[in-house]
Design an enzyme around this catalytic site. Sequence first.
Site, PDB file in Angstrom:
ATOM      1  N   GLU A  12      22.659   4.396  13.515  1.00 27.61           N
ATOM      2  CA  GLU A  12      23.822   4.488  14.517  1.00 27.61           C
ATOM      3  C   GLU A  12      23.879   3.405  15.400  1.00 27.61           C
ATOM      4  O   GLU A  12      23.850   3.797  16.834  1.00 27.61           O
ATOM      5  CB  GLU A  12      24.703   5.256  14.418  1.00 27.61           C
ATOM      6  N   ASN A  50      19.660   4.804   9.292  1.00 28.64           N
ATOM      7  CA  ASN A  50      20.866   4.675   8.854  1.00 28.64           C
ATOM      8  C   ASN A  50      22.400   4.742   9.882  1.00 28.64           C
ATOM      9  O   ASN A  50      21.461   4.875  10.860  1.00 28.64           O
ATOM     10  CB  ASN A  50      20.673   6.326   8.541  1.00 28.64           C
ATOM     11  N   HIS A  73      31.712   5.610   4.434  1.00 26.59           N
ATOM     12  CA  HIS A  73      32.656   5.925   4.653  1.00 26.59           C
ATOM     13  C   HIS A  73      33.596   4.495   4.060  1.00 26.59           C
ATOM     14  O   HIS A  73      33.890   3.867   5.479  1.00 26.59           O
ATOM     15  CB  HIS A  73      32.621   6.379   6.116  1.00 26.59           C
ATOM     16  N   GLU A  95      26.084   8.620   2.878  1.00 20.83           N
ATOM     17  CA  GLU A  95      27.160   9.500   3.687  1.00 20.83           C
ATOM     18  C   GLU A  95      28.280   9.257   2.893  1.00 20.83           C
ATOM     19  O   GLU A  95      29.440   9.083   3.743  1.00 20.83           O
ATOM     20  CB  GLU A  95      27.310   9.591   4.752  1.00 20.83           C
ATOM     21  N   ASP A 124      31.883   8.688   1.266  1.00 26.52           N
ATOM     22  CA  ASP A 124      33.253   9.597   1.073  1.00 26.52           C
ATOM     23  C   ASP A 124      34.696   8.407   1.482  1.00 26.52           C
ATOM     24  O   ASP A 124      34.587   6.947   1.514  1.00 26.52           O
ATOM     25  CB  ASP A 124      34.045  10.455   1.601  1.00 26.52           C
TER      26      ASP A 124
HETATM   27  O1  9MR Z   1      30.141  15.471   9.812  1.00 24.73           O
HETATM   28  C1  9MR Z   1      29.875  15.786  11.451  1.00 24.73           C
HETATM   29  C2  9MR Z   1      30.379  16.068  11.964  1.00 24.73           C
HETATM   30  O2  9MR Z   1      30.731  17.740  11.586  1.00 24.73           O
HETATM   31  C3  9MR Z   1      30.177  16.505  13.390  1.00 24.73           C
HETATM   32  O3  9MR Z   1      31.708  17.245  14.070  1.00 24.73           O
HETATM   33  C4  9MR Z   1      30.221  14.383  13.587  1.00 24.73           C
HETATM   34  C5  9MR Z   1      30.260  14.613  15.042  1.00 24.73           C
HETATM   35  O4  9MR Z   1      29.360  13.912  15.445  1.00 24.73           O
HETATM   36  O5  9MR Z   1      29.172  14.133  12.714  1.00 24.73           O
HETATM   37  C6  9MR Z   1      29.730  14.410  11.204  1.00 24.73           C
HETATM   38  O6  9MR Z   1      29.002  13.836  11.337  1.00 24.73           O
HETATM   39  C7  9MR Z   1      28.347  11.953  10.741  1.00 24.73           C
HETATM   40  C8  9MR Z   1      27.649  11.906  10.426  1.00 24.73           C
HETATM   41  O7  9MR Z   1      26.290  12.777  11.227  1.00 24.73           O
HETATM   42  C9  9MR Z   1      27.166  10.668  11.192  1.00 24.73           C
HETATM   43  N1  9MR Z   1      27.452   9.907  10.932  1.00 24.73           N
HETATM   44  C10 9MR Z   1      28.882   9.652  10.796  1.00 24.73           C
HETATM   45  C11 9MR Z   1      29.562  11.177   9.656  1.00 24.73           C
HETATM   46  C12 9MR Z   1      30.653  11.567  10.374  1.00 24.73           C
HETATM   47  O8  9MR Z   1      31.203  11.628  12.122  1.00 24.73           O
END
Ligand code: 9MR
Length: 446
Positions: free
Chosen positions: A157, A199, A235, A264, A266
């Site tokens: 990101e 990513n 997402h 990722e 969903d």
């Molecule tokens: O699913 C993850 C969640 O449990 C955490 O609290 C969050 C914190 O930033 O990160 C989520 O996963 C993220 C991933 O690492 C990067 N892309 C976005 C995902 C969803 O927020």
Amino acid sequence: MRRSRAILTVLTAAAVTAGGFLTLTQAANAATTLGSAAAAKSRYFGTAVAAYKLTDSVYTGLLDTQFTMVTPENEMKWDATEPSQNTFSYTSADTIVARAKANGQRVRGHALAWHSQQPSWVASLSGTALRSAMVNHITNVATHYKGQLYAWDVVNEAFSDNGDGSRRSSNLQATGNDWIEVAFQTARAADPSAKLCYNDYNTDGVNAKSTAVYTMVKDFLARGVPIDCVGFQSHFNSASPLPSDYQANLQRFADLGVEVQITELDIAGSGTAQADSYSKVVAACLAVSKCTGISVWGIRDSDSWRASDTPLLFDASGNPKEAYNAVITAFGGTTTTSSPTTSSSPTTGTGACTATVANNSWTGGFVTTVTVKAGATAITSWKVALTLPTGSAVTSTWSATASGSSGALTFTNASYNGSLAAGASTSFGFQGTGTAFSGTPTCTVS
Ligand code: 9MR
């Protein structure tokens, strides 16, 4: 876990007719799994995994049978692995990796350098001190997992959503525009066997952000900066739906020579609309030969980071949703529906059968899908025999019962897939460690 109609449709009705003959009507759809359906198309199907859920048997039951790739959801992030400077903590991530390995699943590492989920000590650093801390972090973590991961999300990101293709402003970006390539070079030096990925989200269609990533990847490849893959988080919700140029966007990255992975996935929603979007994602990946796999961001809706959107493939109780079935079908599944057959005498199952295998193998593991086909006569049971190579072991089997885990094995039909009409087929599968069996198994009926 209750077997759902979504996985399996078995209809068996037997009745004695007026003439005293038994009429047997049977239509069976072979059950299959996300992992085996994807493996039949040489793709993996993965999920994010949270270490603290590994004591939940519904969760592990689905994890072990449905998925061939695992991404630690939070356990490999900077805050988790280096909570204080130069003190590393790998317990939770190691648990996920060891468990995946034991089950013949591969692992995507996530994520080495990211503006978010940094430990608090990082916030007090800047300039060369922060740059050195990043390099030290990547070196240590990538070395710890050296040789054990399929891929690393090296940088996550790093581009903004401003619509101008700019970099996201962050403490890492402030250390100099070359921080991303330094991160990739550092990861390559520490673990030459992991595929190194960039990513991001909102890069799923062709837009200013994805084009900025595309330009960076092209530049890296031209200058020899190591990069092997691009992850598209995917997402999706009503504000950010599946773009119509999703496949075209994946393809333009693939055409640069990198692998593309859906990392990722969903999709907020429910029912047929949600299922259709999932099907389209699978179809797009299948249409792009360098799209090597799809990972969803959690198993059950209740496991999602945005649970109220019900964006995943299993409901909160672990039952497969319509979207689950759509994914299997989109992979071409192995669902075979035999048209109802009526006979004037009980089907005795004296015909012959044949079995063929399809393997998806990787270093240290494999998924084998076996297709069992009835010959010219209907059958009511089957047994498939094969001998695994020395040192290989079966870790899980679906849609059949295995006689053991290594050496000479027989697989006996499950209660619902023993009966096959003449010429009809069904399939079962197993996952294992070591090398796959690659010959032609023996199929017998009893
Ligand atoms: O699913 C993850 C969640 O449990 C955490 O609290 C969050 C914190 O930033 O990160 C989520 O996963 C993220 C991933 O690492 C990067 N892309 C976005 C995902 C969803 O927020």
